[in-house]
Scaffold this motif. Structure first.
Motif, PDB file in Angstrom:
ATOM      1  N   UNK A   1       0.835  -1.202   0.000  1.00 53.57           N
ATOM      2  CA  UNK A   1       0.000   0.000   0.000  1.00 53.57           C
ATOM      3  C   UNK A   1       0.870   1.252   0.000  1.00 53.57           C
ATOM      4  N   UNK A   2       1.933   1.239   0.803  1.00 49.73           N
ATOM      5  CA  UNK A   2       2.844   2.388   0.864  1.00 49.73           C
ATOM      6  C   UNK A   2       3.499   2.625  -0.491  1.00 49.73           C
ATOM      7  N   UNK A   3       3.871   1.547  -1.168  1.00 49.75           N
ATOM      8  CA  UNK A   3       4.494   1.678  -2.489  1.00 49.75           C
ATOM      9  C   UNK A   3       3.524   2.293  -3.488  1.00 49.75           C
ATOM     10  N   UNK A   4       2.240   1.906  -3.411  1.00 51.27           N
ATOM     11  CA  UNK A   4       1.234   2.482  -4.302  1.00 51.27           C
ATOM     12  C   UNK A   4       1.008   3.960  -4.006  1.00 51.27           C
ATOM     13  N   UNK A   5       0.973   4.298  -2.729  1.00 54.69           N
ATOM     14  CA  UNK A   5       0.747   5.691  -2.354  1.00 54.69           C
ATOM     15  C   UNK A   5       1.846   6.597  -2.888  1.00 54.69           C
TER      16      UNK A   5
ATOM     17  N   UNK B   1      -6.130  10.275  -2.580  1.00 54.10           N
ATOM     18  CA  UNK B   1      -5.983   8.875  -2.163  1.00 54.10           C
ATOM     19  C   UNK B   1      -7.305   8.119  -2.307  1.00 54.10           C
ATOM     20  N   UNK B   2      -8.379   8.775  -1.875  1.00 51.79           N
ATOM     21  CA  UNK B   2      -9.695   8.141  -1.929  1.00 51.79           C
ATOM     22  C   UNK B   2     -10.082   7.823  -3.370  1.00 51.79           C
ATOM     23  N   UNK B   3      -9.866   8.794  -4.247  1.00 52.16           N
ATOM     24  CA  UNK B   3     -10.192   8.590  -5.663  1.00 52.16           C
ATOM     25  C   UNK B   3      -9.383   7.446  -6.252  1.00 52.16           C
ATOM     26  N   UNK B   4      -8.110   7.420  -5.929  1.00 48.39           N
ATOM     27  CA  UNK B   4      -7.231   6.385  -6.485  1.00 48.39           C
ATOM     28  C   UNK B   4      -7.648   4.990  -6.015  1.00 48.39           C
ATOM     29  N   UNK B   5      -7.890   4.845  -4.729  1.00 45.01           N
ATOM     30  CA  UNK B   5      -8.167   3.519  -4.178  1.00 45.01           C
ATOM     31  C   UNK B   5      -9.607   3.056  -4.404  1.00 45.01           C
ATOM     32  N   UNK B   6     -10.468   3.934  -4.909  1.00 47.79           N
ATOM     33  CA  UNK B   6     -11.846   3.518  -5.206  1.00 47.79           C
ATOM     34  C   UNK B   6     -12.111   3.458  -6.708  1.00 47.79           C
TER      35      UNK B   6
ATOM     36  N   UNK C   1      -7.224  -1.015  -6.492  1.00 48.93           N
ATOM     37  CA  UNK C   1      -5.819  -1.061  -6.075  1.00 48.93           C
ATOM     38  C   UNK C   1      -5.586  -1.894  -4.823  1.00 48.93           C
ATOM     39  N   UNK C   2      -6.495  -1.830  -3.860  1.00 49.80           N
ATOM     40  CA  UNK C   2      -6.301  -2.583  -2.625  1.00 49.80           C
ATOM     41  C   UNK C   2      -6.300  -4.081  -2.889  1.00 49.80           C
ATOM     42  N   UNK C   3      -7.137  -4.523  -3.821  1.00 50.68           N
ATOM     43  CA  UNK C   3      -7.161  -5.946  -4.156  1.00 50.68           C
ATOM     44  C   UNK C   3      -5.827  -6.370  -4.785  1.00 50.68           C
ATOM     45  N   UNK C   4      -5.278  -5.502  -5.628  1.00 52.99           N
ATOM     46  CA  UNK C   4      -3.966  -5.801  -6.218  1.00 52.99           C
ATOM     47  C   UNK C   4      -2.901  -5.888  -5.133  1.00 52.99           C
ATOM     48  N   UNK C   5      -3.002  -4.985  -4.163  1.00 50.19           N
ATOM     49  CA  UNK C   5      -2.049  -4.997  -3.053  1.00 50.19           C
ATOM     50  C   UNK C   5      -2.146  -6.287  -2.252  1.00 50.19           C
ATOM     51  N   UNK C   6      -3.356  -6.747  -2.018  1.00 49.56           N
ATOM     52  CA  UNK C   6      -3.557  -7.979  -1.248  1.00 49.56           C
ATOM     53  C   UNK C   6      -2.962  -9.175  -1.980  1.00 49.56           C
TER      54      UNK C   6
END
Length: 266
Positions: free
Chosen positions: A34-38, A56-61, A70-75
């Motif tokens: 997540x930190x790397x994506x941010x 951040x909200x726009x990017x992750x939703x 993005x969060x699913x990719x991170x997982x």
């Protein structure tokens, strides 16, 4: 054969060949992803906190081209990286590179040293109030000291194993040259992907003839236009090969050709 079994409860998220992939390990890997994506999110330098949070909200939703958030990719990436880590540790242990008791104690003492070192530096030079837990977080991330020590022992065993493998397969220049000379043609193979437009045409009788300079200039202009659109992403290189390349078989091979040499050098 690697067998991964996923779980949704308990103190671990999966098992790899019987070894648990613990929640705390997965959480640490996930936080790093997540930190790397941010860090990749483009935010104006003059943006205030509210604007940053909105970005951040726009990017992750927002879903990507594959329909994933993005969060699913991170997982998925975190689980894959943790699986790779555990696989490497299992290989190290199987090869006999598990740490000795003295080596484990050395890893633990080094961690204690760095935590105390950071704590002393922070309390001495920081302008804000710093606790011992802050120093622990600096060294151990989201893990507790006990958890991080166990993780670090495995990581050290992997490093020990990798170093031994490097020494085992440390070849000389002459040995590498001998392997090359014995298999020279294997190293002279080059795979290319080409888009082909002919500079020949046919006359009234259907015979192949060279194009005029004007016709060649038209082909050149067409190629330049295609190249600009390939580079900008307007055209898909593979799709254009299938539809417009004039080389026989390009539609099936997507223009991929392997070129090999046959002359051996001394």
């Amino acid at each position: 054969v690697l067998g991964v079994v996923l779980y949704t409860s308990g103190n671990y998220v999966a098992k790899l060949n019987g070894q648990k992939l613990y929640n705390y390990e997965y959480t640490d890997y996930l936080n790093k992803q997540i930190a790397a994506l941010q860090d990749e999110i483009e935010i104006p330098e003059d943006a205030d906190n509210e604007a940053k949070l909105e970005a951040y909200k726009t990017y992750f939703t927002t879903k990507d081209d594959n329909g994933q958030y993005p969060l699913q990719r991170c997982k998925e990436k975190a689980l894959e990286e943790l699986r790779l880590f555990k696989t490497s540790y299992q290989l190290a242990v199987a090869a006999g590179y598990e740490l000795t008791n003295d080596e484990e104690k050395n890893v633990e003492s080094n961690i204690d040293y760095y935590i105390n070192y950071y704590y002393q530096i922070y309390t001495q030079y920081s302008s804000t109030s710093v606790t011992y837990d802050d120093a622990v977080q600096q060294v151990c991330g989201s893990m507790t000291v006990k958890q991080y020590k166990e993780y670090a022992k495995q990581d050290t065993a992997i490093a020990k194993y990798k170093e031994a493998m490097k020494e085992k397969y440390n070849t000389t220049e002459d040995e590498l040259r001998a392997v090359y000379d014995e298999n020279v043609n294997d190293y002279r193979k080059v795979t290319v992907q080409k888009f082909f437009l002919s500079t020949q045409t046919t006359d009234e009788g259907g015979n192949a003839v060279a194009m005029t300079e004007e016709q060649k200039a038209e082909v050149k202009a067409k190629i330049d236009d295609y190249m600009a659109k390939f580079q900008s992403g307007e055209f898909s290189f593979e799709e254009k090969i299938k539809s417009d390349s004039e080389e026989s078989g390009s539609a099936d091979s997507i223009g991929v050709t392997t070129i090999s040499g046959s002359n051996k050098t001394g």
